[in-house]
Design a protein around this motif. Structure first.
Motif, PDB file in Angstrom:
ATOM      1  N   LYS A 166      -6.786   0.220  -0.122  1.00 20.10           N
ATOM      2  CA  LYS A 166      -6.089  -0.789   0.674  1.00 20.10           C
ATOM      3  C   LYS A 166      -6.610  -0.765   2.107  1.00 20.10           C
ATOM      4  CE  LYS A 166      -1.567  -2.205   2.425  1.00 20.10           C
ATOM      5  NZ  LYS A 166      -1.966  -2.125   3.841  1.00 20.10           N
ATOM      6  N   ILE A 167      -6.831  -1.954   2.658  1.00 23.62           N
ATOM      7  CA  ILE A 167      -7.323  -2.068   4.026  1.00 23.62           C
ATOM      8  C   ILE A 167      -6.288  -2.810   4.854  1.00 23.62           C
ATOM      9  CG2 ILE A 167      -9.207  -2.855   5.499  1.00 23.62           C
ATOM     10  CD1 ILE A 167     -10.970  -2.848   2.977  1.00 23.62           C
ATOM     11  N   GLY A 168      -5.790  -2.174   5.906  1.00 21.43           N
ATOM     12  CA  GLY A 168      -4.752  -2.760   6.744  1.00 21.43           C
ATOM     13  C   GLY A 168      -5.267  -3.887   7.614  1.00 21.43           C
ATOM     14  N   ARG A 175     -14.538   0.264  -7.790  1.00 18.87           N
ATOM     15  CA  ARG A 175     -13.519   0.240  -6.753  1.00 18.87           C
ATOM     16  C   ARG A 175     -12.834  -1.116  -6.769  1.00 18.87           C
ATOM     17  NH1 ARG A 175     -16.942   1.133  -1.401  1.00 18.87           N
ATOM     18  NH2 ARG A 175     -15.146   2.260  -0.592  1.00 18.87           N
ATOM     19  N   MET A 176     -11.610  -1.155  -6.275  1.00 14.80           N
ATOM     20  CA  MET A 176     -10.913  -2.400  -5.983  1.00 14.80           C
ATOM     21  C   MET A 176     -10.403  -2.321  -4.551  1.00 14.80           C
ATOM     22  SD  MET A 176      -8.715  -3.460  -9.399  1.00 14.80           S
ATOM     23  CE  MET A 176      -8.304  -1.824 -10.027  1.00 14.80           C
ATOM     24  N   LEU A 177     -10.631  -3.376  -3.770  1.00 15.13           N
ATOM     25  CA  LEU A 177     -10.181  -3.421  -2.384  1.00 15.13           C
ATOM     26  C   LEU A 177      -8.992  -4.369  -2.265  1.00 15.13           C
ATOM     27  CD1 LEU A 177     -13.546  -3.714  -0.390  1.00 15.13           C
ATOM     28  CD2 LEU A 177     -12.355  -1.644  -1.131  1.00 15.13           C
ATOM     29  N   VAL A 178      -7.851  -3.852  -1.877  1.00 19.16           N
ATOM     30  CA  VAL A 178      -6.652  -4.661  -1.640  1.00 19.16           C
ATOM     31  C   VAL A 178      -6.559  -4.903  -0.133  1.00 19.16           C
ATOM     32  CG1 VAL A 178      -4.157  -4.810  -1.904  1.00 19.16           C
ATOM     33  CG2 VAL A 178      -5.523  -3.617  -3.635  1.00 19.16           C
ATOM     34  N   VAL A 179      -6.607  -6.168   0.279  1.00 17.29           N
ATOM     35  CA  VAL A 179      -6.702  -6.451   1.710  1.00 17.29           C
ATOM     36  C   VAL A 179      -5.433  -7.100   2.247  1.00 17.29           C
ATOM     37  CG1 VAL A 179      -9.206  -6.659   1.578  1.00 17.29           C
ATOM     38  CG2 VAL A 179      -7.806  -8.712   1.368  1.00 17.29           C
ATOM     39  N   SER A 180      -5.114  -6.746   3.480  1.00 19.09           N
ATOM     40  CA  SER A 180      -4.061  -7.419   4.234  1.00 19.09           C
ATOM     41  C   SER A 180      -4.661  -8.610   4.971  1.00 19.09           C
ATOM     42  CB  SER A 180      -3.432  -6.458   5.243  1.00 19.09           C
ATOM     43  OG  SER A 180      -2.822  -5.366   4.592  1.00 19.09           O
ATOM     44  N   ALA A 181      -3.804  -9.445   5.534  1.00 22.27           N
ATOM     45  CA  ALA A 181      -4.278 -10.538   6.380  1.00 22.27           C
ATOM     46  C   ALA A 181      -4.924  -9.952   7.634  1.00 22.27           C
ATOM     47  CB  ALA A 181      -3.123 -11.452   6.754  1.00 22.27           C
ATOM     48  N   MET A 210       2.910  -2.416  -2.469  1.00 21.14           N
ATOM     49  CA  MET A 210       3.349  -2.438  -3.856  1.00 21.14           C
ATOM     50  C   MET A 210       2.230  -2.961  -4.771  1.00 21.14           C
ATOM     51  SD  MET A 210       6.222  -1.050  -4.070  1.00 21.14           S
ATOM     52  CE  MET A 210       6.346  -1.385  -5.829  1.00 21.14           C
ATOM     53  N   THR A 211       1.531  -3.998  -4.334  1.00 19.45           N
ATOM     54  CA  THR A 211       0.394  -4.503  -5.103  1.00 19.45           C
ATOM     55  C   THR A 211      -0.647  -3.398  -5.274  1.00 19.45           C
ATOM     56  OG1 THR A 211       0.758  -6.720  -4.209  1.00 19.45           O
ATOM     57  CG2 THR A 211      -1.404  -6.281  -5.173  1.00 19.45           C
ATOM     58  N   PHE A 212      -0.973  -2.745  -4.180  1.00 17.56           N
ATOM     59  CA  PHE A 212      -1.937  -1.639  -4.167  1.00 17.56           C
ATOM     60  C   PHE A 212      -1.518  -0.524  -5.118  1.00 17.56           C
ATOM     61  CE2 PHE A 212      -2.175   2.522  -1.869  1.00 17.56           C
ATOM     62  CZ  PHE A 212      -3.516   2.817  -2.068  1.00 17.56           C
ATOM     63  N   SER A 213      -0.267  -0.110  -5.029  1.00 17.72           N
ATOM     64  CA  SER A 213       0.230   0.993  -5.848  1.00 17.72           C
ATOM     65  C   SER A 213       0.212   0.649  -7.333  1.00 17.72           C
ATOM     66  CB  SER A 213       1.649   1.360  -5.409  1.00 17.72           C
ATOM     67  OG  SER A 213       2.244   2.270  -6.302  1.00 17.72           O
ATOM     68  N   ARG A 214       0.720  -0.540  -7.687  1.00 18.56           N
ATOM     69  CA  ARG A 214       0.775  -0.907  -9.104  1.00 18.56           C
ATOM     70  C   ARG A 214      -0.618  -1.086  -9.695  1.00 18.56           C
ATOM     71  NH1 ARG A 214       4.228   1.240 -11.474  1.00 18.56           N
ATOM     72  NH2 ARG A 214       3.818  -0.116 -13.277  1.00 18.56           N
ATOM     73  N   LEU A 215      -1.566  -1.588  -8.908  1.00 17.94           N
ATOM     74  CA  LEU A 215      -2.947  -1.686  -9.399  1.00 17.94           C
ATOM     75  C   LEU A 215      -3.487  -0.297  -9.727  1.00 17.94           C
ATOM     76  CD1 LEU A 215      -4.723  -4.339  -7.135  1.00 17.94           C
ATOM     77  CD2 LEU A 215      -4.502  -4.421  -9.626  1.00 17.94           C
ATOM     78  N   ALA A 261      -6.024   6.802  -4.947  1.00 17.99           N
ATOM     79  CA  ALA A 261      -5.616   5.631  -4.163  1.00 17.99           C
ATOM     80  C   ALA A 261      -5.906   5.944  -2.704  1.00 17.99           C
ATOM     81  CB  ALA A 261      -4.136   5.334  -4.365  1.00 17.99           C
ATOM     82  N   ILE A 262      -6.527   4.992  -2.000  1.00 17.29           N
ATOM     83  CA  ILE A 262      -6.975   5.242  -0.625  1.00 17.29           C
ATOM     84  C   ILE A 262      -6.459   4.131   0.290  1.00 17.29           C
ATOM     85  CG2 ILE A 262      -8.969   5.583   0.889  1.00 17.29           C
ATOM     86  CD1 ILE A 262     -10.579   6.347  -1.624  1.00 17.29           C
ATOM     87  N   ILE A 263      -5.911   4.518   1.429  1.00 16.70           N
ATOM     88  CA  ILE A 263      -5.504   3.559   2.454  1.00 16.70           C
ATOM     89  C   ILE A 263      -6.394   3.751   3.670  1.00 16.70           C
ATOM     90  CG2 ILE A 263      -3.659   2.838   4.017  1.00 16.70           C
ATOM     91  CD1 ILE A 263      -1.637   3.642   1.938  1.00 16.70           C
ATOM     92  N   HIS A 264      -7.037   2.676   4.111  1.00 18.22           N
ATOM     93  CA  HIS A 264      -7.889   2.717   5.300  1.00 18.22           C
ATOM     94  C   HIS A 264      -7.102   2.148   6.472  1.00 18.22           C
ATOM     95  CE1 HIS A 264     -11.530   3.669   2.948  1.00 18.22           C
ATOM     96  NE2 HIS A 264     -11.024   2.855   2.038  1.00 18.22           N
ATOM     97  N   LYS A 265      -6.893   2.980   7.490  1.00 14.63           N
ATOM     98  CA  LYS A 265      -6.148   2.572   8.684  1.00 14.63           C
ATOM     99  C   LYS A 265      -7.035   2.685   9.914  1.00 14.63           C
ATOM    100  CE  LYS A 265      -1.430   3.792   7.202  1.00 14.63           C
ATOM    101  NZ  LYS A 265      -0.768   2.539   7.579  1.00 14.63           N
TER     102      LYS A 265
END
Length: 478
Positions: A7-9, A36-42, A222-227, A236-240
């Protein structure tokens, strides 16, 4: 090797070159771009413009539409957000063919949203239809726009660098029905081959449960976690834009804080309660239950391994890992001499009034005749709460105080004399302590202080409980 879900904030997304260079391409051959799958924020600030500012509450398109008596106000706000997103397109792509694709996508979506909002106004002109009943749907429609824009842009941007990026659009744009979240995700994942494609996933997912109604702006986690859970991710990785550190570097000093190498999900729950979410507790639940490690990384330091969060981690020796806090808390104190022997009844009534008021309970304490709840929220809603409690308990004295909560947090803080050291440190820094909470589980210790002493409390506790311990360990190793 199995895949990761990352996930990318929003703040990181605004630094799209860093996302490309540090997250996607860094030290990888073309064959290693995938799995990999990248879940992106706005992009940073876009969701604030579409909904309302998360920090100040300043109205965006949603808030303006909900309150406006005519169309001019919300249309102008929508135009402003659209112009901001168009500027992002220009900054990312200049005069390349990708710019035309990005602008076309943006214009199509904005035009669809504008038409939808106009038609809804017309329908609600009839008495049988109420705008208030549609506001949550509008909120989700607008929020989805931010993630659709950023995900589509990132796909185009990565393709310029030879990455076979593909859009996984979960926003439900022009779909006929809403399916359960897990079904939405499983159907979407079935369309992609992770061995040769890099899905860029919208953080918002349109589903039957309504993610925003349950998690508000925590929906992307939640999208990130369920994926991660449904796909059986390795990690699972969060990039901040920052490390998960021993304190806020803006308060304790960039050169004084220490990045946290390891911790557990119990600690992240405590941080979430303080408004410093490493991950939403409900999102962490699925990862924890499936024993999927969570890593928090700094987008701008790609060689740093970040913080690894697991279920069973416990610090090798008892220590305070972090000092964190939350400002602008309202202490609502209810005193009633008739409470003696009936504390549970009063607490139940207090909780009943809290439910549905969009107030967050951070902590509480009680004695024989007094309940004090520490609550985050706006002053107007807190006044409504106090009025409701006063109607229930006419003879009670109810007072409110503006305070801050400052906490020492760690996976194992069973340290003899820790409370005494903390109080001495706060006293030395001339910080009056209004209340103290220490639990038997030894994972958190809270201090309630007047709001004006918040920064002093953070710095003094970090110096005493983290810095002093780090210096002691360093001397022992030397």
């Amino acid at each position: 090797m199995s895949h990761t879900v990352e996930k990318i904030g929003g703040t990181s997304m605004s630094q799209y070159e860093a996302v490309r260079d540090n997250v996607v391409l860094h030290n990888r051959t073309p064959e290693q771009y995938y799995q990999r799958m990248l879940v992106v924020s706005a992009f940073g600030g876009v969701t604030d413009g579409l909904l309302e500012c998360k920090r100040t509450g300043a109205p965006g398109v949603y808030a303006t539409y909900a309150d406006a008596e005519d169309d001019s106000a919300w249309e102008q706000t929508l135009d402003n957000v659209c112009n901001r997103m168009a500027q992002i397109n220009e900054d990312m792509f200049g005069r390349t063919p990708e710019r035309a694709l990005a602008d076309s996508f943006l214009q199509d979506r904005i035009a669809g949203i504008r038409d939808c909002l106009h038609h809804l106004r017309q329908v609600c002109a009839f008495g049988q239809f109420q705008l208030a009943e549609q506001l949550q749907t509008i909120r989700e429609l607008l929020a989805a726009m931010g993630e659709a824009h950023s995900a589509h842009n990132m796909v185009l941007y990565l393709r310029q660098s030879g990455v076979n990026a593909v859009l996984m659009d979960l926003t439900g744009w022009r779909t006929d029905e809403a399916l359960p979240l897990d079904e939405v995700l499983e159907q979407a994942m079935a369309r992609f081959d992770l061995s040769s494609q890099l899905p860029v996933v919208t953080g918002y997912a349109h589903c039957k449960e309504g993610l925003m109604s349950r998690f508000d702006r925590g929906y992307s986690e939640m999208t990130f976690s369920r994926l991660a859970v449904l796909s059986g991710a390795r990690e699972a990785i969060i990039h901040k834009e920052f490390h998960l550190s021993s304190a806020d570097p803006r308060l304790a000093g960039q050169d004084q804080v220490i990045p946290i190498g390891r911790t557990n999900y119990d600690v992240t729950d405590q941080l979430s309660n303080l408004g410093m979410e490493a991950i939403h507790p409900q999102a962490a639940k699925g990862l924890r239950q499936q024993d999927i490690p969570l890593r928090v990384r700094n987008t701008f330091e790609p060689n740093h391994e970040g913080t690894l969060i697991t279920t069973d981690y416990r610090s090798p020796s008892p220590c305070v890992e972090m000092v964190a806090g939350r400002r602008n808390i309202f202490a609502v104190e209810l005193f009633d001499q008739d409470m003696v022997g009936r504390v549970s009844h009063y607490a139940e009534c207090f909780t009943d009034e809290l439910d549905g008021m969009r107030l967050n309970l951070v902590s509480k304490d009680m004695n024989a005749n007094t309940l004090t709840y520490y609550i985050s929220g706006n002053r107007k809603t807190v006044r409504t709460l106090v009025s409701a409690l006063q109607r229930r308990f006419e003879n009670a004295d109810i007072n409110t105080h503006k305070v801050s909560v400052v906490s020492a947090v760690g996976s194992d803080m069973s340290i003899p004399g820790l409370l005494a050291r903390s109080v001495v440190a706060l006293n030395k820094a001339q910080v009056p302590v209004r209340a103290v909470h220490q639990s038997l589980r030894a994972v958190e210790m809270q201090f309630i202080v007047d709001d004006e002493y918040y920064e002093q409390a953070i710095v003094s506790l970090h110096d005493e409980l983290v810095q002093t311990n780090a210096e002691t360990v360093a001397l022992a190793v030397a």
